[in-house]
Design a protein around this motif. Sequence first.
Motif, mmCIF file in Angstrom:
data_model
loop_
_atom_site.group_PDB
_atom_site.id
_atom_site.type_symbol
_atom_site.label_atom_id
_atom_site.label_comp_id
_atom_site.label_asym_id
_atom_site.label_seq_id
_atom_site.Cartn_x
_atom_site.Cartn_y
_atom_site.Cartn_z
ATOM 1 N N TRP A 1 0.827 -1.199 0.000
ATOM 2 C CA TRP A 1 0.000 0.000 0.000
ATOM 3 C C TRP A 1 0.864 1.253 0.000
ATOM 4 O O TRP A 1 1.975 1.257 0.512
ATOM 5 C CB TRP A 1 -0.889 0.035 1.245
ATOM 6 N N GLU A 2 0.311 2.331 -0.553
ATOM 7 C CA GLU A 2 0.897 3.650 -0.361
ATOM 8 C C GLU A 2 -0.139 4.493 0.358
ATOM 9 O O GLU A 2 -1.335 4.235 0.258
ATOM 10 C CB GLU A 2 1.337 4.281 -1.688
ATOM 11 N N TYR A 3 0.331 5.471 1.118
ATOM 12 C CA TYR A 3 -0.551 6.253 1.986
ATOM 13 C C TYR A 3 -0.390 7.741 1.706
ATOM 14 O O TYR A 3 0.654 8.196 1.241
ATOM 15 C CB TYR A 3 -0.216 5.974 3.452
ATOM 16 N N ALA A 4 -1.452 8.486 2.028
ATOM 17 C CA ALA A 4 -1.411 9.937 1.897
ATOM 18 C C ALA A 4 -2.190 10.554 3.047
ATOM 19 O O ALA A 4 -3.164 9.967 3.531
ATOM 20 C CB ALA A 4 -2.020 10.383 0.566
ATOM 21 N N THR A 5 -1.754 11.701 3.494
ATOM 22 C CA THR A 5 -2.513 12.492 4.458
ATOM 23 C C THR A 5 -2.815 13.815 3.776
ATOM 24 O O THR A 5 -1.935 14.423 3.154
ATOM 25 C CB THR A 5 -1.742 12.735 5.766
ATOM 26 N N ILE A 6 -4.069 14.246 3.888
ATOM 27 C CA ILE A 6 -4.473 15.493 3.234
ATOM 28 C C ILE A 6 -5.327 16.328 4.177
ATOM 29 O O ILE A 6 -6.124 15.788 4.938
ATOM 30 C CB ILE A 6 -5.241 15.238 1.921
ATOM 31 N N PRO A 7 -5.164 17.649 4.136
ATOM 32 C CA PRO A 7 -6.043 18.505 4.929
ATOM 33 C C PRO A 7 -7.413 18.580 4.255
ATOM 34 O O PRO A 7 -7.516 18.574 3.023
ATOM 35 C CB PRO A 7 -5.338 19.863 4.892
#
Length: 63
Positions: free
Chosen positions: A16-22
């Motif tokens: 998996w790849e992950y992202a955090t976004i506002p």
Amino acid sequence: MTRAAAGSKLVSMQKWEYATIPLIIHSTKAILDTWGDDGWELVAVIPGPDGQNLVAYLKRPKD
């Protein structure tokens, strides 16, 4: 790789790849729809460090 429980067949693990976004409160749906169209799945939404805004955590399968 791990061994399958039923036999000696090797099974590859999903990566998996992950992202955090506002998240901007007034356009949350549009932001998440855009990321979803790119294959990202929402995992969690938590308050941001300032306590006022939200942060979304997303994941998608890695090629």
